[in-house]
Design an enzyme around this catalytic site. Structure first.
Site, PDB file in Angstrom:
ATOM      1  N   HIS A 112       0.804  -1.224   0.000  1.00 52.25           N
ATOM      2  CA  HIS A 112       0.000   0.000   0.000  1.00 52.25           C
ATOM      3  C   HIS A 112       0.839   1.277   0.000  1.00 52.25           C
ATOM      4  O   HIS A 112       0.288   2.366   0.148  1.00 52.25           O
ATOM      5  CB  HIS A 112      -0.953  -0.010   1.199  1.00 52.25           C
ATOM      6  CG  HIS A 112      -1.921  -1.141   1.152  1.00 52.25           C
ATOM      7  ND1 HIS A 112      -3.083  -1.100   0.413  1.00 52.25           N
ATOM      8  CD2 HIS A 112      -1.895  -2.382   1.721  1.00 52.25           C
ATOM      9  CE1 HIS A 112      -3.725  -2.244   0.531  1.00 52.25           C
ATOM     10  NE2 HIS A 112      -3.027  -3.039   1.315  1.00 52.25           N
ATOM     11  N   ASP A 139      -3.239 -10.111  -5.208  1.00 55.56           N
ATOM     12  CA  ASP A 139      -3.344 -10.486  -3.791  1.00 55.56           C
ATOM     13  C   ASP A 139      -3.270  -9.201  -2.994  1.00 55.56           C
ATOM     14  O   ASP A 139      -2.198  -8.606  -2.838  1.00 55.56           O
ATOM     15  CB  ASP A 139      -2.194 -11.433  -3.438  1.00 55.56           C
ATOM     16  CG  ASP A 139      -2.128 -11.772  -1.943  1.00 55.56           C
ATOM     17  OD1 ASP A 139      -2.843 -11.138  -1.139  1.00 55.56           O
ATOM     18  OD2 ASP A 139      -1.331 -12.659  -1.579  1.00 55.56           O
ATOM     19  N   ILE A 140      -4.415  -8.756  -2.475  1.00 58.47           N
ATOM     20  CA  ILE A 140      -4.462  -7.484  -1.756  1.00 58.47           C
ATOM     21  C   ILE A 140      -5.050  -7.700  -0.370  1.00 58.47           C
ATOM     22  O   ILE A 140      -6.176  -8.179  -0.215  1.00 58.47           O
ATOM     23  CB  ILE A 140      -5.235  -6.414  -2.563  1.00 58.47           C
ATOM     24  CG1 ILE A 140      -5.155  -5.055  -1.881  1.00 58.47           C
ATOM     25  CG2 ILE A 140      -6.659  -6.840  -2.878  1.00 58.47           C
ATOM     26  CD1 ILE A 140      -5.564  -3.895  -2.780  1.00 58.47           C
ATOM     27  N   GLU A 141      -4.266  -7.372   0.628  1.00 58.25           N
ATOM     28  CA  GLU A 141      -4.619  -7.545   2.040  1.00 58.25           C
ATOM     29  C   GLU A 141      -3.793  -6.559   2.846  1.00 58.25           C
ATOM     30  O   GLU A 141      -2.961  -5.839   2.289  1.00 58.25           O
ATOM     31  CB  GLU A 141      -4.329  -8.993   2.463  1.00 58.25           C
ATOM     32  CG  GLU A 141      -2.890  -9.442   2.148  1.00 58.25           C
ATOM     33  CD  GLU A 141      -2.688 -10.936   2.296  1.00 58.25           C
ATOM     34  OE1 GLU A 141      -2.594 -11.380   3.457  1.00 58.25           O
ATOM     35  OE2 GLU A 141      -2.608 -11.642   1.267  1.00 58.25           O
ATOM     36  N   TRP A 142      -3.994  -6.506   4.142  1.00 61.45           N
ATOM     37  CA  TRP A 142      -3.147  -5.661   4.978  1.00 61.45           C
ATOM     38  C   TRP A 142      -1.797  -6.343   5.156  1.00 61.45           C
ATOM     39  O   TRP A 142      -1.736  -7.525   5.509  1.00 61.45           O
ATOM     40  CB  TRP A 142      -3.776  -5.406   6.335  1.00 61.45           C
ATOM     41  CG  TRP A 142      -5.025  -4.577   6.319  1.00 61.45           C
ATOM     42  CD1 TRP A 142      -6.211  -4.877   6.913  1.00 61.45           C
ATOM     43  CD2 TRP A 142      -5.212  -3.297   5.694  1.00 61.45           C
ATOM     44  NE1 TRP A 142      -7.128  -3.876   6.686  1.00 61.45           N
ATOM     45  CE2 TRP A 142      -6.543  -2.894   5.951  1.00 61.45           C
ATOM     46  CE3 TRP A 142      -4.382  -2.451   4.943  1.00 61.45           C
ATOM     47  CZ2 TRP A 142      -7.067  -1.687   5.489  1.00 61.45           C
ATOM     48  CZ3 TRP A 142      -4.905  -1.253   4.468  1.00 61.45           C
ATOM     49  CH2 TRP A 142      -6.226  -0.873   4.743  1.00 61.45           C
TER      50      TRP A 142
END
Length: 255
Positions: A112, A139-142
């Site tokens: 991010h 693949d998008i996550e924290w």
């Protein structure tokens, strides 16, 4: 220390299961195993016939022919992360899966702290469009990275994700798959990015329970699976449909 603790705990668990007369985790397809299984009671992963894996450098060298022989139907392989990191085993894994006849797709782990379009170009530099493959994956996550602790607001998250998706779609000619987690999905209302296949992580409940009856294409149901041909633990995933539906989806997705 954490790895040693996990090994000891797994040994104790397997011994306990064996003493009870059942050494295989309930709800996991019998051709695989799980060193830290969830107690599936309903809507278990083994009710789905088509299963696959996702891998990165952390799985090390893989015997892909053994993997294929175990019944793995697909593999998503990490190519890149952020705007300047490439997985050193991507080419090895890709060549191995292809040689073993396993349909494969490349994925990008999103950071991010860089823009979506910039990350898309880095991904495409390392995983250029290929005919006859699974769609690319965002693949998008924290992230847990100390170098990138940033957590943008939901509107920014979705806008930057869309920028990534637009660039990759234009290059590949097919819509990418979006992988995400329960907390990220909820906090950023990822369902607003409509029209994409979703790959949802849910290791303690069926996606119908944890994602509120949202449509999904792939379900990552454990991160501690064991598959013949892979020495280390690996993520296991199910496709949302029958074998015939998988073949139809595969034919359409790999054009």
């Amino acid at each position: 220390m954490r790895a040693v603790t996990r090994i000891v705990s797994s040994a104790v668990l397997l011994a306990a299961l064996s003493a009870c007369g059942g050494g295989h985790p309930r709800g996991i397809p019998s051709r695989f195993d799980d060193v830290d299984p969830y107690a599936w009671r309903q809507n278990a992963p083994d009710t789905y016939p088509v299963h696959g894996i996702d891998v990165s450098r952390w799985q090390g060298q893989i015997d892909w022919h053994r993997v294929s022989g175990s019944g793995v139907a697909f593999a998503f392989i990490k190519a890149t992360e952020g705007g300047d990191v490439a997985d050193p085993l991507f080419a090895h894994h890709w060549q191995g899966a292809t040689a073993a006849g396993i349909p494969a797709g490349a994925y990008h782990f999103y950071y991010h702290c860089r823009g979506g379009a910039e990350q898309a170009l880095w991904f495409l530099e390392n995983a250029p469009p290929r005919a006859g493959t699974l769609p690319p994956v965002l693949d998008i996550e924290w992230t847990q990275s100390r170098n990138c602790p940033r957590r943008p607001d939901p509107e920014t998250v979705r806008a930057e994700a869309q920028a990534f998706l637009d660039v990759v779609t234009a290059a590949w000619g097919k819509r990418p798959v979006i992988y995400t987690t329960v907390d990220f999905w909820t906090e950023n209302e990822m369902w607003r990015l409509g029209g994409y296949p979703f790959w949802l992580r849910s290791v303690a409940g069926h996606p119908q329970e944890t994602y509120g009856h949202r449509h999904w294409t792939f379900w990552q149901y454990t991160g501690t699976g064991r598959v013949p041909g892979i020495a280390n633990e690996v993520d296991l995933n199910a496709f949302a449909g029958s074998e015939a539906e998988w073949q139809a989806w595969l034919a359409a997705a790999t054009l």
